[in-house]
Motif scaffolding. Structure first.
Motif, PDB file in Angstrom:
ATOM      1  N   LYS A 178      -7.571   5.514  -0.381  1.00  0.00           N
ATOM      2  CA  LYS A 178      -7.730   4.717  -1.608  1.00  0.00           C
ATOM      3  C   LYS A 178      -6.986   3.389  -1.532  1.00  0.00           C
ATOM      4  N   VAL A 179      -5.772   3.364  -0.998  1.00  0.00           N
ATOM      5  CA  VAL A 179      -5.051   2.080  -0.958  1.00  0.00           C
ATOM      6  C   VAL A 179      -5.598   1.129   0.093  1.00  0.00           C
ATOM      7  N   THR A 180      -6.318   1.667   1.074  1.00  0.00           N
ATOM      8  CA  THR A 180      -6.878   0.776   2.098  1.00  0.00           C
ATOM      9  C   THR A 180      -8.292   0.326   1.755  1.00  0.00           C
ATOM     10  N   GLY A 181      -8.810   0.797   0.645  1.00  0.00           N
ATOM     11  CA  GLY A 181     -10.172   0.401   0.261  1.00  0.00           C
ATOM     12  C   GLY A 181     -11.229   1.133   1.064  1.00  0.00           C
ATOM     13  N   ARG A 182     -10.837   2.196   1.785  1.00  0.00           N
ATOM     14  CA  ARG A 182     -11.801   2.863   2.667  1.00  0.00           C
ATOM     15  C   ARG A 182     -12.312   4.187   2.132  1.00  0.00           C
ATOM     16  N   ALA A 183     -11.916   4.555   0.919  1.00  0.00           N
ATOM     17  CA  ALA A 183     -12.440   5.798   0.345  1.00  0.00           C
ATOM     18  C   ALA A 183     -13.948   5.642   0.168  1.00  0.00           C
ATOM     19  N   PRO A 237      -7.840  -1.427  -4.606  1.00  0.00           N
ATOM     20  CA  PRO A 237      -7.812  -2.579  -3.701  1.00  0.00           C
ATOM     21  C   PRO A 237      -7.548  -3.896  -4.449  1.00  0.00           C
ATOM     22  N   ARG A 267      -1.376  12.485  -3.241  1.00  0.00           N
ATOM     23  CA  ARG A 267      -2.793  12.851  -3.150  1.00  0.00           C
ATOM     24  C   ARG A 267      -3.250  12.849  -1.696  1.00  0.00           C
ATOM     25  N   GLN A 297       0.835  -1.214   0.000  1.00  0.00           N
ATOM     26  CA  GLN A 297       0.000   0.000   0.000  1.00  0.00           C
ATOM     27  C   GLN A 297       0.862   1.255   0.000  1.00  0.00           C
ATOM     28  N   ALA A 322      -4.798   9.597  -0.510  1.00  0.00           N
ATOM     29  CA  ALA A 322      -4.055   8.393  -0.888  1.00  0.00           C
ATOM     30  C   ALA A 322      -4.290   7.215   0.064  1.00  0.00           C
ATOM     31  N   ARG A 323      -4.219   7.464   1.353  1.00  0.00           N
ATOM     32  CA  ARG A 323      -4.382   6.345   2.297  1.00  0.00           C
ATOM     33  C   ARG A 323      -5.769   5.725   2.188  1.00  0.00           C
ATOM     34  N   TYR A 327     -17.263   5.931  -1.680  1.00  0.00           N
ATOM     35  CA  TYR A 327     -17.894   6.093  -2.999  1.00  0.00           C
ATOM     36  C   TYR A 327     -19.409   5.963  -2.776  1.00  0.00           C
TER      37      TYR A 327
END
Ligand code: FES
Ligand code: FES
Lengths: 158, 768
Positions: free
Chosen positions: B30-35, A104, B24, A88, B27-28, B37
């Motif tokens: 988005k990479v953790t899948g927690r953004a 993801p 960005r 990540q 960024a965190r 939507y």
């Protein structure tokens, strides 16, 4: 038809009622896990990737009932404790996403690739990730991020 | 974040923010899948909507039988167009024309058009119920093709209904028996006599295909009734427009409609104006319950597409190879509803002669209704379709004249200080620089391996330009809390292009803090001010200017408050201490606002204007391509892109915009094409509609930012999300001709088309 099933979700035992027509993404939504997300719904994009018994699967094509008794891991397991996984962090540092909708899935597949092959070359990276689509086309940065993650993990292991 | 950072105020972040490349802000997440939507959203008592769609391209609705669907357990409502009319007497929407019904009324105009909607507890039940609906139509003749539509007896709309907000559409009001939604004309000089006295005249026709944006997050909206208000959570690029259009439809004041947009999983122009919002709004009000509609990937193809075009281009050159006249006729296949097509027709239309210095120009650009899914804006707003034609023809002419394609362009390209076809003087446009840079990086003048046997190599080059969509308004608000922390409120949508981060950089730069200290409030029309829309690469310049003004306003107010309190503002000072001194405790808010509307002069009846756009966007591409003469397969060996985006705010994000846009256009060039049979899309799936994957990236791809600066822009920056799309298609077609001597006039450049052309040229055509 629906059925009560039990499985392990991100290291915790869970129990849930699942309809026979529901897929794994539907089931994960019940636990407010949205990292695996449906996009194409046909096994063609990788946005819904989850790890089931150590193997990455397309959640959109996996029947929810199939999770019974399984060990299920989602992207949300990777930063347990608030610390980002090296994969990540590498995705952030290399700018390997734009909208983030595919991210993801790419992170999960990269994680798996590096378990199987800690130092992949460009061609191996591309072919392992070829089932994942990114409409923002962050592909060059994704390849860099995979290599960056491999280097970080090697350094950490040394 | 360290609280101490704010206390030092101005000194804390004296490092340069603009022009640096902080990651960005999100960024965190988005990479953790927690953004967040819209996809994730739900509400108590929410009903799931599923749309029943037309199976015919053009027909009068005889009946829609929903009784069986309604009888299915779990189904709460099944609504048709007539039900919508109960709460919205005139349920037609659209940014240019009020032509699109929330659900079909009287007629259906394309296969896939929403005819009814099921609301159920469960999405699977809703889908099952849709299969139980039976509709009966009287079939009408239909029209598919933009050229046919010019004269067709089949008329898609009985009467034209321009929205009335645009003065240049007024003359179309109430027009009958036509499929021409807009005819745009530009005239400059005397084309007829220039053609009469020309050394050579070249006349060609180029075509482009229907494609779709396919954002990986399919369109999704949820409406939640709240007493006398309505809250709409939507994956939209234009929350301000959604609010005003839904309010107009309902006859409500705007402040009773709240539109919220979290993160967007890609947009590219697909999620503009009204897509699902009107339907969920009406359904939620009728059902008196929250309603969510999530499209499938397949359904996106029935919702919005990119205009197929036919472009007839006729060009006169003199004996030296200078272009003396150009006549452009462009026909845009807009599908069944106008969406923003008339704007594409006009705003892109005036650039159709290309970035060339031409005395005599005539442009006719037609927005056409057909019985196809509606077409709208797609990354480039019509420009890639135009550059495809004029840059293909540039090579055709250069070859015929025995000139080097680069030399030919050098002779003819506009220079700063010269008038473009509209009469607007070019400035801050690095057209030459972009072209020269890609040529140099490719080694244009150096010999290269042309291949042998079945594999032949060739090179191509192309340059294009685009005007900004003007005049449009952006408003921004910068607030400073009593502890010195800063928030930025804008209705600009970060759909992946990085606008949140770039705008935070502007604020940070003005206030002397660090980018990551700025909280960017996501679009929420109850809290964030008006912004026309996130489209056409307008945000950097338009919103950026508004944001800069707002930050300067906040700074002025804070500094004034400090001076009032007797605090020395010459050196660093503690921001919280200013609030404490003023309010006697940690209290109060400083609100800085900024509104930006660029200078603009409307065009006259000949399309002439002294200032048709506040800035120009420039993109050039050079490629080296391998052609397999046995199979027609292409391999893009090298691709060099360069853009003029002024001074980049965040060079790293800009670079990914260049490569992302180029790759997307590569898909539109090589493989993407919606196929139709009797009006029905037959390949609405990634299985048959091939977008670029990780293996399709050119072996070598370089993305360059020209050193430039845009005047009147925030820190010299202008938009970049589309510029690298311009040159992709024609540079590849030009490289194919260079490699194997065949010219292609129609996108996409599939192996089949390449092979057919090669075989025909060799006198050995492939059978059909
Ligand atoms: S949504 Fe499962 S692979 Fe695309
Ligand atoms: S980052 Fe948008 S789809 Fe990959």
């Amino acid at each position: 038809m629906s059925k009560d099933i039990a499985f392990t979700l991100n290291s915790r035992p869970v129990r849930v009622t699942v309809g026979s027509h529901e897929n794994a993404v539907d089931v994960l939504r019940r636990f407010d896990l949205f990292g695996a997300r449906e996009s194409c719904g046909q096994g063609l994009c990788g946005c819904c990737t989850v790890r089931v018994d150590g193997k990455p699967l397309s959640g959109c094509l996996t029947l929810g009932l199939k999770l019974e008794g399984a060990m299920v891991e989602t992207v949300e397991s990777l930063d347990a404790g608030g610390e980002l996984d090296p994969v990540q962090q590498a995705f952030i540092d290399q700018g390997a996403f734009q909208c983030g909708f595919c991210t993801p899935g790419f992170v999960m597949m990269t994680k798996q690739l590096l378990r199987e092959k800690p130092q992949p070359d460009d061609e191996e990276i591309r072919s392992y990730l070829s089932g994942n689509l990114c409409r923002c086309a962050a592909y060059p940065e994704i390849v860099k991020a995979v290599k960056d993650a491999a280097a970080r993990m090697a350094a950490a292991a040394a | 974040m360290n609280k101490m950072d704010f206390i030092k105020g101005q000194d804390a972040g004296s490092a340069q923010q603009v022009g640096a490349s902080p990651p960005r802000l999100e960024a965190r997440r988005k990479v953790t899948g927690r953004a967040a939507y819209v996809h994730n959203a739900s509400a108590p008592r929410m009903l799931h909507a599923k749309v029943f769609r037309s199976t015919v391209a053009h027909g009068r609705i005889r009946s829609v039988d929903v009784s069986e669907a309604l009888a299915l357990p779990g189904v709460h409502w099944v609504l048709t167009g007539e039900d919508i009319r109960q709460i919205v007497p005139n349920p037609y929407y659209g940014p240019a024309f009020h032509d699109q019904p929330v659900l079909a009324l009287d007629k259906v105009r394309y296969v896939g058009e929403p005819v009814a909607v099921v609301l159920a507890d469960d999405p699977y039940v809703a889908a099952d119920a849709v299969n139980l609906i039976i509709a009966d139509y009287d079939l009408l003749d239909s029209v598919d093709d933009e050229i046919e539509a010019m004269t067709s007896k089949a008329v898609v709309h009985e009467e034209l209904k321009p929205a009335g907000t645009f003065p240049d559409l007024k003359h179309l009001h109430g027009k009958r028996n036509t499929n021409i939604a807009l005819d745009y004309h530009l005239r400059r000089g005397d084309v007829a006599s220039a053609f009469a006295s020309a050394h050579r005249v070249f006349e060609n026709e180029f075509r482009t295909q229907a494609t779709m944006h396919v954002p990986l997050e399919p369109m999704v909206s949820m409406a939640v009734p709240d007493d006398d208000r309505l809250i709409i959570h939507t994956a939209s690029q234009s929350p301000s427009f959604v609010r005003l259009e839904i309010a107009r439809l309902l006859g409500w004041p705007e402040n009773r409609v709240q539109v919220k947009v979290p993160h967007l999983g890609g947009g590219f122009g697909a999620k503009l104006y009204i897509k699902l919002e009107a339907l969920v709004a009406c359904a939620a009000l009728i059902a008196r319950a929250p309603v969510k509609l999530s499209l499938t990937m397949e359904e996106q193809f029935y919702t919005i597409t990119k205009h197929p075009t036919t472009f007839r281009i006729k060009t006169a050159v003199d004996a030296e190879g200078r272009i003396t006249a150009r006549k452009c006729e462009i026909f845009w296949n807009g599908g069944a509803y106008a969406d923003i097509g008339p704007r594409v027709t006009q705003k892109s239309g005036f650039t159709a002669p290309g970035p060339y210095d031409i005395e005599n120009v005539e442009v006719s650009s037609y927005a056409l209704y057909t019985n196809r899914p509606p077409a709208g804006a797609l990354r480039g707003f019509g420009i890639p379709q135009l550059v495809w034609a004029y840059e293909s023809q540039a090579d055709i002419m250069a070859r015929a004249l025995g000139q080097d394609p680069l030399e030919f362009r050098r002779h003819n390209l506009l220079r700063d200080g010269r008038p473009q076809a509209t009469g607007t003087i070019m400035q801050d446009s690095a057209i030459h620089e972009a072209l020269e840079l890609v040529a140099e990086r490719l080694g244009w003048n150096e010999p290269f391996d042309r291949g042998s046997g079945d594999i032949r190599r060739g090179r191509g080059i192309a340059v294009g330009f685009k005007a900004s969509i003007s005049p449009t308004t952006s408003v921004a608000m910068v607030t400073i809390a009593a502890d010195g922390s800063v928030s930025l409120s804008i209705s600009t949508v970060d759909m992946g292009q990085g606008s949140d981060t770039a705008m935070a950089q502007i604020v940070a730069q003005v206030l002397g803090i660090r980018t990551e200290q700025v909280n960017v409030v996501h679009p929420d029309t109850d809290a964030t001010p008006y912004d026309m829309a996130t489209l056409g690469s307008r945000s950097t310049y338009h919103t950026g200017n508004a944001v800069k003004l707002a930050a300067e306003d906040a700074r002025t107010k804070l500094w004034a408050m400090a001076r009032d309190a007797g605090i020395d503002t010459e050196s660093g000072f503690s921001w919280p201490s200013v609030f404490k001194a003023h309010y006697g405790m940690q209290a109060g808010t400083i609100i800085g606002t900024g509104t930006f509307i660029p200078d603009y002069a409307p065009a006259d009846e000949n399309g002439q204007s002294p200032l048709v756009t506040p800035y120009w966007m420039i993109g050039a591409t050079a490629v080296e391509v391998e052609v397999d003469v046995r199979t027609g397969h292409l391999n893009i060996v090298r691709m060099i892109n360069a853009v003029d985006c002024g001074k980049p705010l965040n060079p790293r994000i800009v670079e990914t915009q260049i490569s992302g846009a180029a790759t997307m256009q590569l898909g539109f060039t090589l493989s993407e094409e919606m196929n139709f049979e009797a009006g029905q899309v037959t390949n609405a799936s990634f299985a048959d509609y091939k977008i670029m994957g990780i293996h399709d990236i050119p072996g070598i791809m370089e993305n360059h930012i020209i050193e430039a600066e845009q005047s009147k822009a925030p820190f010299g920056a202008k938009g970049v999300g589309e510029s690298s799309t311009f040159g992709i298609s024609p540079s590849i077609a030009n490289a194919i001709e260079d490699a194997v001597g065949v010219r292609l006039y129609e996108l996409p450049l599939t192996p089949e088309k390449v092979l057919r052309a090669i075989r025909s040229a060799g006198g050995n055509p492939l059978e059909d």
